[in-house]
Write an enzyme that holds these catalytic residues in place. Structure first.
Site, PDB file in Angstrom:
ATOM      1  N   LYS A   1      17.790  13.244   7.765  1.00 25.90           N
ATOM      2  CA  LYS A   1      19.131  12.710   7.583  1.00 25.90           C
ATOM      3  C   LYS A   1      20.061  13.851   7.233  1.00 25.90           C
ATOM      4  CE  LYS A   1      21.603  11.085   4.260  1.00 25.90           C
ATOM      5  NZ  LYS A   1      22.886  11.663   4.691  1.00 25.90           N
TER       6      LYS A   1
ATOM      7  N   GLY B   1      20.363  19.667  -2.034  1.00 24.29           N
ATOM      8  CA  GLY B   1      21.632  19.060  -2.422  1.00 24.29           C
ATOM      9  C   GLY B   1      21.826  19.198  -3.915  1.00 24.29           C
TER      10      GLY B   1
ATOM     11  N   THR C   1      21.876  18.429  -8.048  1.00 27.39           N
ATOM     12  CA  THR C   1      20.854  18.083  -9.029  1.00 27.39           C
ATOM     13  C   THR C   1      20.858  16.580  -9.302  1.00 27.39           C
ATOM     14  OG1 THR C   1      20.846  20.277  -9.985  1.00 27.39           O
ATOM     15  CG2 THR C   1      20.148  18.498 -11.429  1.00 27.39           C
ATOM     16  N   VAL C   2      22.050  15.973  -9.332  1.00 28.26           N
ATOM     17  CA  VAL C   2      22.134  14.533  -9.603  1.00 28.26           C
ATOM     18  C   VAL C   2      21.411  13.754  -8.505  1.00 28.26           C
ATOM     19  CG1 VAL C   2      23.752  12.590  -9.735  1.00 28.26           C
ATOM     20  CG2 VAL C   2      24.264  14.723 -10.902  1.00 28.26           C
TER      21      VAL C   2
ATOM     22  N   GLY D   1      19.123  14.931  -6.483  1.00 32.51           N
ATOM     23  CA  GLY D   1      17.705  15.286  -6.541  1.00 32.51           C
ATOM     24  C   GLY D   1      16.956  14.388  -7.514  1.00 32.51           C
TER      25      GLY D   1
ATOM     26  N   GLU E   1      15.662  21.398  -3.640  1.00 29.94           N
ATOM     27  CA  GLU E   1      16.477  22.615  -3.791  1.00 29.94           C
ATOM     28  C   GLU E   1      17.842  22.167  -4.272  1.00 29.94           C
ATOM     29  OE1 GLU E   1      15.539  25.599  -3.580  1.00 29.94           O
ATOM     30  OE2 GLU E   1      13.572  25.313  -2.690  1.00 29.94           O
TER      31      GLU E   1
ATOM     32  N   CYS F   1      24.831  27.343  -2.772  1.00 32.19           N
ATOM     33  CA  CYS F   1      24.066  26.998  -3.972  1.00 32.19           C
ATOM     34  C   CYS F   1      23.915  28.207  -4.884  1.00 32.19           C
ATOM     35  CB  CYS F   1      22.710  26.444  -3.582  1.00 32.19           C
ATOM     36  SG  CYS F   1      21.777  27.533  -2.510  1.00 32.19           S
TER      37      CYS F   1
ATOM     38  N   GLU G   1      28.742  23.260 -12.252  1.00 32.91           N
ATOM     39  CA  GLU G   1      28.736  23.797 -10.888  1.00 32.91           C
ATOM     40  C   GLU G   1      30.026  23.328 -10.206  1.00 32.91           C
ATOM     41  OE1 GLU G   1      26.142  22.204  -7.781  1.00 32.91           O
ATOM     42  OE2 GLU G   1      25.682  24.244  -7.156  1.00 32.91           O
TER      43      GLU G   1
HETATM   44  P1  NAD Z   1      24.615  15.895  -2.292  1.00 28.93           P
HETATM   45  O1  NAD Z   1      23.520  15.834  -3.286  1.00 28.93           O
HETATM   46  O2  NAD Z   1      25.848  15.104  -2.554  1.00 28.93           O
HETATM   47  O3  NAD Z   1      24.092  15.392  -0.849  1.00 28.93           O
HETATM   48  C1  NAD Z   1      23.042  16.033  -0.177  1.00 28.93           C
HETATM   49  C2  NAD Z   1      22.405  15.057   0.781  1.00 28.93           C
HETATM   50  O4  NAD Z   1      21.809  13.993   0.032  1.00 28.93           O
HETATM   51  C3  NAD Z   1      23.369  14.384   1.757  1.00 28.93           C
HETATM   52  O5  NAD Z   1      22.754  14.282   3.017  1.00 28.93           O
HETATM   53  C4  NAD Z   1      23.577  13.013   1.134  1.00 28.93           C
HETATM   54  O6  NAD Z   1      23.934  12.021   2.075  1.00 28.93           O
HETATM   55  C5  NAD Z   1      22.212  12.739   0.557  1.00 28.93           C
HETATM   56  N1  NAD Z   1      22.163  11.771  -0.543  1.00 28.93           N
HETATM   57  C6  NAD Z   1      23.119  11.497  -1.466  1.00 28.93           C
HETATM   58  N2  NAD Z   1      22.686  10.532  -2.321  1.00 28.93           N
HETATM   59  C7  NAD Z   1      21.421  10.210  -1.938  1.00 28.93           C
HETATM   60  C8  NAD Z   1      20.433   9.301  -2.428  1.00 28.93           C
HETATM   61  N3  NAD Z   1      20.657   8.534  -3.507  1.00 28.93           N
HETATM   62  N4  NAD Z   1      19.244   9.234  -1.789  1.00 28.93           N
HETATM   63  C9  NAD Z   1      18.984  10.016  -0.722  1.00 28.93           C
HETATM   64  N5  NAD Z   1      19.890  10.885  -0.201  1.00 28.93           N
HETATM   65  C10 NAD Z   1      21.087  10.991  -0.810  1.00 28.93           C
HETATM   66  O7  NAD Z   1      24.907  17.443  -2.076  1.00 28.93           O
HETATM   67  P2  NAD Z   1      26.014  18.119  -1.141  1.00 28.93           P
HETATM   68  O8  NAD Z   1      27.359  17.888  -1.748  1.00 28.93           O
HETATM   69  O9  NAD Z   1      25.796  17.703   0.278  1.00 28.93           O
HETATM   70  O10 NAD Z   1      25.606  19.680  -1.240  1.00 28.93           O
HETATM   71  C11 NAD Z   1      26.034  20.470  -2.290  1.00 28.93           C
HETATM   72  C12 NAD Z   1      24.950  20.621  -3.332  1.00 28.93           C
HETATM   73  O11 NAD Z   1      23.778  21.143  -2.688  1.00 28.93           O
HETATM   74  C13 NAD Z   1      25.290  21.634  -4.415  1.00 28.93           C
HETATM   75  O12 NAD Z   1      24.898  21.133  -5.667  1.00 28.93           O
HETATM   76  C14 NAD Z   1      24.459  22.863  -4.030  1.00 28.93           C
HETATM   77  O13 NAD Z   1      24.158  23.719  -5.100  1.00 28.93           O
HETATM   78  C15 NAD Z   1      23.255  22.227  -3.445  1.00 28.93           C
HETATM   79  N6  NAD Z   1      22.538  23.154  -2.551  1.00 28.93           N
HETATM   80  C16 NAD Z   1      21.371  23.730  -2.993  1.00 28.93           C
HETATM   81  C17 NAD Z   1      20.686  24.666  -2.194  1.00 28.93           C
HETATM   82  C18 NAD Z   1      19.411  25.326  -2.685  1.00 28.93           C
HETATM   83  O14 NAD Z   1      18.731  25.982  -1.881  1.00 28.93           O
HETATM   84  N7  NAD Z   1      19.061  25.201  -3.955  1.00 28.93           N
HETATM   85  C19 NAD Z   1      21.202  24.990  -0.927  1.00 28.93           C
HETATM   86  C20 NAD Z   1      22.390  24.378  -0.502  1.00 28.93           C
HETATM   87  C21 NAD Z   1      23.040  23.460  -1.327  1.00 28.93           C
END
Ligand code: NAD
Length: 491
Positions: free
Chosen positions: A182, A235, A237-238, A240, A258, A293, A392
């Site tokens: 997804k 994505g 932390t929340v 995750g 991640e 990130c 962040e």
């Molecule tokens: P996000 O957590 O809002 O969304 C990421 C993905 O998760 C999206 O596809 C979203 O649709 C999905 N999602 C949201 N809620 C969900 C749920 N309850 N169940 C399943 N899937 C769900 O993050 P974002 O805004 O897309 O990305 C930014 C974040 O990603 C930042 O916090 C960044 O630090 C982190 N990030 C981390 C790394 C790493 O390698 N550590 C790399 C890139 C981005």
């Protein structure tokens, strides 16, 4: 290289299941961050559609034409897939740049080739690790056989849509799993093209499926699906945490997470080239407009360098050229959405209210389009509890804090929640290595900042920045399980 006309890119607004585009009615509006225009309506996979995709991946796994095929054949198909991705750059690069934060020049020179080469990197593992023989008594033979897990659910963020998809999907496929991905609902299209090219390369239908939709409905349903054996997620932390809970409630099933970061950069007064360090610091917070990130978002600098460094950073920030992602010559990215832009403004306002001193930026660019562009911002902070130091921001906002000695630098560098990455800039090798030992982060860069293009070093977080690792052998092995076999040789 030419830019492109944003109205002339054909959009694959569909899911991709069992080797075909599946079109459902549009349910989510997708806008371009460069000018705020809604340019597509995206379907949102219902529970039934998620079930179709998971069943397609499950049947493909059970069929065995990928999971049990000769590993070198899997590697060959993945290498051909990488070649097709590179050959498709004239379509794929505009499709990636159009609705994301990635300027077309960078997509052409980095995102597309980096994605293709990442697929090749993981393809090379396919026939390199089949398990190992155990040291048992001589009348027995003990083995651990490496096997794929089954269906891997992959959930990707929007900040680097192509390369994050590669990190999630390529190790899982190389290990013989099938995948349901997804992508982020904000950047949904290039994943579909990748899946089509995989079919063209010879990957059997159902091995790599893509479903479109938001997190709370489509993403959550995917994580909870009984056919999904593991979830790999990048994505916040929340999110995750929510994914881990869903996987615990319906499994338990393993996760790779991640997550977010708030990464410090320590600069000591003994650096030999202040201009080079300034350029590194600026790039670490302005690349992709800080929507990275591992953005180096907290500068912790020895007091003697405070004035000369802020002068240099101010000049470097002013030289940046914001502009639509479809024009060439633009290096500085838009912010992904109006909501994220408003969030950045709100954190900066709260941080100033709490005592942060604005040294540069601190507002949107004045432009005559509706693009979401925020100026690179430098905030001088003395209170460790300031929101700009704690939260962040995921935007081009750098805090600067000063220290007197090494001990104070290391104390300031520590964050109570995040531990993704850190940078150390010093000419003193002993000091650098002491810092490497003390910093609680998954990665430490010394006299540089950011990953190289080698793929071999795993990446991931300490603390609440994640569980497990992407990249490297670790990412491949995390997509396998090991079966212990013991054979009595005397019967
Ligand atoms: P996000 O957590 O809002 O969304 C990421 C993905 O998760 C999206 O596809 C979203 O649709 C999905 N999602 C949201 N809620 C969900 C749920 N309850 N169940 C399943 N899937 C769900 O993050 P974002 O805004 O897309 O990305 C930014 C974040 O990603 C930042 O916090 C960044 O630090 C982190 N990030 C981390 C790394 C790493 O390698 N550590 C790399 C890139 C981005």
């Amino acid at each position: 290289m030419p830019g492109f006309d944003p109205s002339c890119v054909a959009l694959p607004s569909a899911h991709f299941i069992q080797g075909q585009r599946i079109i459902d009615p549009g349910a989510l509006s997708v806008s371009r961050p460069s000018d705020g225009t809604v340019y597509a309506e995206l379907p949102m996979a219902s529970a039934n559609r998620v079930d179709d995709a998971a069943a397609s991946a499950h049947q493909a796994f059970m069929r065995g034409d990928w999971s049990r095929c000769a590993p070198r054949e899997r590697a060959r198909i993945m290498r051909r897939w990488a070649d097709l991705i590179e050959a498709d750059i004239d379509y794929l690069a505009p499709l990636e740049a159009l609705g994301s934060t990635r300027p077309i020049d960078q997509v052409r020179s980095w995102d597309v080739p980096y994605t293709a080469e990442g697929i090749r990197f993981f393809a090379e593992f396919a026939d390199k690790h089949g398990g190992e023989v155990a040291a048992t008594a001589h009348d027995h033979l003990g083995m651990q056989i490496a096997e794929p897990l089954g269906v891997v659910g992959a959930i990707a963020p929007w900040n680097f849509p192509l390369s994050m998809t590669c990190w999630k999907v390529a190790p899982a496929l190389a290990a013989g799993n099938t995948v349901v991905l997804k992508p982020s609902e904000l950047t949904p299209f290039t994943a579909v093209r990748l899946a089509e090219l995989a079919i063209e390369a010879g990957m059997p239908p159902g091995v790599f499926n893509v479903i479109q939709g938001n997190g709370p409905l489509t993403g959550d349903t995917l994580c909870r699906h009984p056919y999904v054996a593991k979830v790999t997620f990048t994505g916040s932390t929340v999110t995750g945490r929510a994914i881990m809970a869903a996987c615990a409630e319906t499994g338990p099933k393993p996760v790779t997470l991640e997550l977010g970061g708030k990464s410090p950069q320590l600069v000591f007064a003994d650096i030999t080239d202040i201009d080079r360090t300034a350029a590194t610091l600026a790039a670490a917070i302005t690349g992709n407009a800080g929507q990275v990130c591992v953005a180096g978002s907290r500068l912790v600098i020895q007091r003697a360098l405070f004035e000369p460094m802020i002068a240099r950073l101010g000049r470097l920030f002013k030289a940046l050229t914001p502009g639509p992602t479809w024009q060439t010559g633009n290096w500085f990215s838009p912010i992904i959405s109006s909501a994220q832009l408003a969030r950045i403004e709100s954190i900066v306002a709260r941080s100033r209210d709490a005592g942060a001193e604005l040294l540069s930026g601190g507002k949107r660019y004045e432009r005559n389009d509706n693009g979401y562009f925020y100026q690179p911002t430098l905030l001088h902070v003395t209170d460790c509890h300031n929101p700009a130091v704690k939260e962040e921001i995921f935007g081009p906002v750098l805090t600067i804090q000063t220290f007197e000695d090494e001990e104070e630098a290391l104390t300031l560098a520590e964050h109570d929640v995040y531990g993704l990455a850190a940078g150390v800039h010093t000419a003193d090798l002993g000091r650098a290595l002491r810092a490497v030992r003390r910093l609680s982060t998954g990665t430490v860069w010394v006299n540089r900042y950011g990953r190289s293009n080698d793929y071999i070093l795993p990446t991931g977080g300490y603390k609440r920045s994640g569980i497990g690792r992407d990249l490297g052998r670790a990412a491949f092995e995390a997509c396998q399980q090991h079966k212990s076999v013991l054979i009595d040789l005397d019967h």
